[in-house]
Write an enzyme that holds these catalytic residues in place. Structure first.
Site, PDB file in Angstrom:
ATOM      1  CG  ASP A   1      -6.211   5.270  -2.307  1.00 18.50           C
ATOM      2  OD1 ASP A   1      -5.711   4.336  -2.964  1.00 18.50           O
ATOM      3  OD2 ASP A   1      -6.151   5.313  -1.064  1.00 18.50           O
ATOM      4  CD1 TRP A   2      -8.799  -0.035  -6.119  1.00 19.43           C
ATOM      5  CD2 TRP A   2      -6.625  -0.374  -6.546  1.00 19.43           C
ATOM      6  NE1 TRP A   2      -8.686  -1.191  -6.842  1.00 19.43           N
ATOM      7  CE2 TRP A   2      -7.360  -1.434  -7.113  1.00 19.43           C
ATOM      8  CE3 TRP A   2      -5.230  -0.370  -6.689  1.00 19.43           C
ATOM      9  CZ2 TRP A   2      -6.762  -2.481  -7.810  1.00 19.43           C
ATOM     10  CZ3 TRP A   2      -4.635  -1.416  -7.381  1.00 19.43           C
ATOM     11  CH2 TRP A   2      -5.400  -2.450  -7.935  1.00 19.43           C
TER      12      TRP A   2
END
Ligand code: NOJ
Length: 741
Positions: free
Chosen positions: A268-269
């Site tokens: 994820d980011w």
């Protein structure tokens, strides 16, 4: 399809050969480049990006949606880099691109996999016009906590419903052939356990026993993998002490060794660098090591891989073979998408944005997602011929942006038709439609306009209140501890109730709200979630009986926030609550003090049941279930049993109903839930029509992970219920006889 018949979708041999040949030509820098995804939201090709692309240091970009900018980035990657490897172009296309479908939780309320697949197909076609070839959807975290803002993006609390709809979305986005025009790669997220964040606080920690992880949280992911999903995203959350982004058990043992996943895993980011913030690593270098060792193939929007992976390989801590595997996982996706054949996008070759089909799909999805929670004295549907006027009141009556919900970066507000406009066009020529917004927004505590709202309600034959939450109150990082209607909305309801006119509440929200304080103040409730672009016409058709409500709850509605987590498939406990062994705090006799009451699993200050159960949803028809039967009282392992019931429409309108099958496995190697959904069918019945609903259950469908983490079906006694909600009472039994497994 039973579990034993499902086959993972494999990449073709020809593609595997092409990947091998390409890998053999790549330098370490080019390999690591494929594992790096960068934020290109600036929307053009800045110099640094161009340079990195030419040097083969970028494998994917995200958040660029201008087709010319995307085409330019692809051109540089293909024509100006040494090996000409095209880019994966990612974007959060969660429930539509320009045309917005209901939020995923709303789509789940349709219990209609075909419609959900069509919504994803429309979204993919629209996104593809911008050059996007990869969406970060579906989000398939089982969500049993309405405080969590991301419940809006989820497919609800139930393993089977979420799994079926996850597969539908994957098929809708990717189509049979991901290389087909308008198909894009899907990404099942967030692996795994994110829905269990403590107290519904986003990004918080999770503690999930392995049996629960395997029997609940992992199941939709397993289904998506079996359906051929091309990528998975890790979760931001910590799972039992090891954050998902550095969790080898999840990413290697389960995903690769057990499930044979042949797609790629993206973080994820910036979640690789966050391993340090979690307290798992000391610095970015160690974070890059942990993530790569665990099996994260691509880093999203961080620079830990870019900066440290080369050195980690050179010093021998990361095996080059592991890098090759990660790069091959990514390259396979690029070949499967047909990007090596053509990476540039011609929007003219795709259907136009917001076309009739897209809008019709959005309207159908909104229509089937609305759940009628109550309808006292059949106050609904409103009859335009019998009324002379209605009052439309509330902050969400005419809010084109708010009805779209969370994650609508690219949504086109101009396509929104609000309920107020739709009601005007449907019945404006037959009756007097008055409108007072009454509150600027859902959180407002200013009630100066309440008198105006009361006045139009008093002068009308019925009041329709559009209440709920604005889109900003749900979604990522938007959790709430109090899930009542925000602001002064309950007071508005009370004031309108005092007029004595029929009161209909239409609620637009990103989560199940606690409605206890208004439920008795209104005659009917339509729960519309955030219904998307075409929410208005769908709601108008339902209010005036052009269509009958047919949505069913994909998540349990608590009475009070303190009941959370409350979900239909709970365990029985050793002291289950029943109507006879509970006491309410107000009924405790203080004159004769007692030290114990009830002695069962309940709260003293509320009922042990939810306000509205999973699967609940009323109709303008009158559906009855009768005559449940089972094809055999006893079956052997490997057999199929058929459970049937008659479904009758005793009402006088045609309508759709979602028939549901629940089972209980009475005795287990680990304890089993009191009910589990095992089948559902959306059916249309004419007035007076009676049909037989059949559900086939293979013994594999009854399998679960026991204490040795082996998936098994145990011989023994099963109960089965068929009905219109998880509270169905029509029950039969069957037994699986002991025999060879
Ligand atoms: C963070 C979110 O958790 C994830 O779901 C999303 O896809 C990425 N950001 C990219 O926007």
């Amino acid at each position: 399809m039973s579990a034993s018949q499902e086959k993972p979708k494999k990449t073709s041999e020809a593609i595997n050969e092409r990947v091998k040949a390409l890998l053999a030509r790549m330098t370490l820098t080019e390999k690591i480049g494929q594992m790096c995804q960068v934020d290109a939201s600036a929307g053009y090709a800045p110099d640094y990006l161009g340079e990195d692309l030419r040097a083969g240091r970028i494998g994917s970009v995200l958040n660029v949606v201008d087709v010319n900018a995307v085409n330019e980035l692809q051109r540089i990657a293909v024509e100006e880099s040494r090996l000409g490897i095209p880019l994966l172009v990612g974007r959060d296309v969660i429930h539509g691109f320009r045309t917005i479908m209901p939020i995923p939780l709303g789509q789940a309320a349709s219990w209609n996999p075909d419609l959900v697949a069509e919504g994803a197909r429309v979204a993919a076609l629209e996104a593809a016009t911008a050059g996007i070839n990869w969406t970060f959807a579906p989000m398939i975290d089982i969500s049993r906590d309405a405080r969590w803002g991301r419940i809006a993006e989820s497919l609800g609390e139930c393993v089977l419903l979420a799994s079926r709809l996850a597969v539908a979305m994957v098929e809708g986005f990717q189509s049979d052939d991901p290389a087909a025009r308008g198909a894009i790669a899907a990404c099942a997220k967030h692996f795994a356990g994110y829905g269990a964040v403590e107290s519904g606080r986003d990004y918080a920690t999770t503690n999930i026993p392995e049996t629960k992880l395997r029997n609940v949280y992992m199941r939709p992911f397993n289904a998506a993998v079996d359906a051929g999903v091309m990528s998975l995203m890790t979760s931001f959350s910590d799972l039992n002490g090891i954050p998902a982004t550095g969790n080898e058990f999840l990413l290697r043992q389960v995903l690769r060794d057990e499930w044979k996943f042949d797609g790629f895993v993206v973080s994820d980011w910036d979640s690789i660098r966050q391993l340090q913030i979690h307290g798992l690593t000391e610095n970015d270098r160690e974070s890059a090591f942990e993530a790569a060792a665990a099996g994260v193939d691509m880093e999203m929007a961080g620079d830990a891989y870019n900066t440290h992976l080369g050195e980690l390989v050179e010093c021998g801590r990361i095996d080059i073979n592991d890098v090759d595997v990660a790069v091959a996982n990514i390259l396979r996706a690029k070949f499967r998408l047909g990007l090596f054949e053509s990476a540039s996008t011609d929007p003219e070759a795709l259907p136009s944005i917001g076309n009739d089909h897209a809008l019709e799909t959005a309207q159908q999805a909104a229509l089937q997602s609305v759940v009628m929670l109550k309808n006292d004295n059949a106050v609904l549907p409103l009859c335009a011929e019998k009324l002379s006027s209605i009052a439309i009141i509330g902050p969400l009556s005419d809010a084109p942006y708010q009805q779209l919900g969370t994650w609508i970066f690219d949504g086109d507000t101009d396509l929104s038709i609000t309920p107020m406009h739709a009601i005007h066009s449907l019945v404006g020529h037959d009756l007097n439609v008055r409108y007072v917004r009454a509150m600027e927004h859902s959180r407002s505590k200013v009630n100066d306009a309440f008198d105006d709202a009361v006045e139009i309600a008093r002068d009308s034959d019925a009041a329709v209140l559009f209440l709920g939450e604005e889109s900003i109150l749900s979604g990522e990082a938007h959790s709430r501890a109090d899930i009542n209607l925000p602001g002064d909305q309950a007071e508005l309801v009370r004031r309108i109730r005092e007029t004595g006119k029929p009161v209909i509440a239409v609620i637009l929200a990103g989560r199940p709200l606690t409605l206890t304080n208004i439920v008795d103040q209104v005659d009917a409730i339509l729960y519309a979630w955030h219904p998307g672009s075409m929410g208005g016409p769908a709601i108008a058709d339902l209010l005036f009986g052009v269509e009958s409500p047919s949505g069913k709850l994909p998540a349990t509605f608590p009475r009070m926030v303190g009941q959370i987590p409350i979900y239909y498939s709970q365990k029985n406990s050793g002291k289950p609550a029943t109507r006879d062994n509970i006491v309410h705090i107000d009924d405790i006799d203080t004159r004769a003090p007692q030290t114990s009451f009830g002695m069962s699993a309940f709260h003293l200050d509320t009922h042990f049941t939810p306000l509205f159960a999973f699967g609940h949803g009323l109709s303008y028809a009158d559906f009855a279930y009768e005559n449940i039967r089972v094809s055999a009282d006893q079956i052997g392992l490997g057999d199929t049993v058929t459970i049937s019931a008659d479904l009758v429409n005793k009402g006088d309108v045609a309508a759709e109903e979602v028939a549901q099958l629940y089972i209980r496995d009475l005795v287990g190697n680990v304890t089993r839930p009191v009910r589990e959904l095992k089948g559902f069918k959306r059916l249309r019945l004419e007035p007076g029509q009676k049909i037989t609903v059949d559900f086939q259950l293979h013994t594999d469908d009854l399998a679960f992970y026991g204490r040795n983490m082996q998936r098994m079906t145990e011989p023994g006694e099963f109960h089965a219920w068929v009905g219109g909600s998880s509270e169905a009472q029509l029950r039969t039994e069957f037994r699986i006889a002991a025999g060879d497994q």
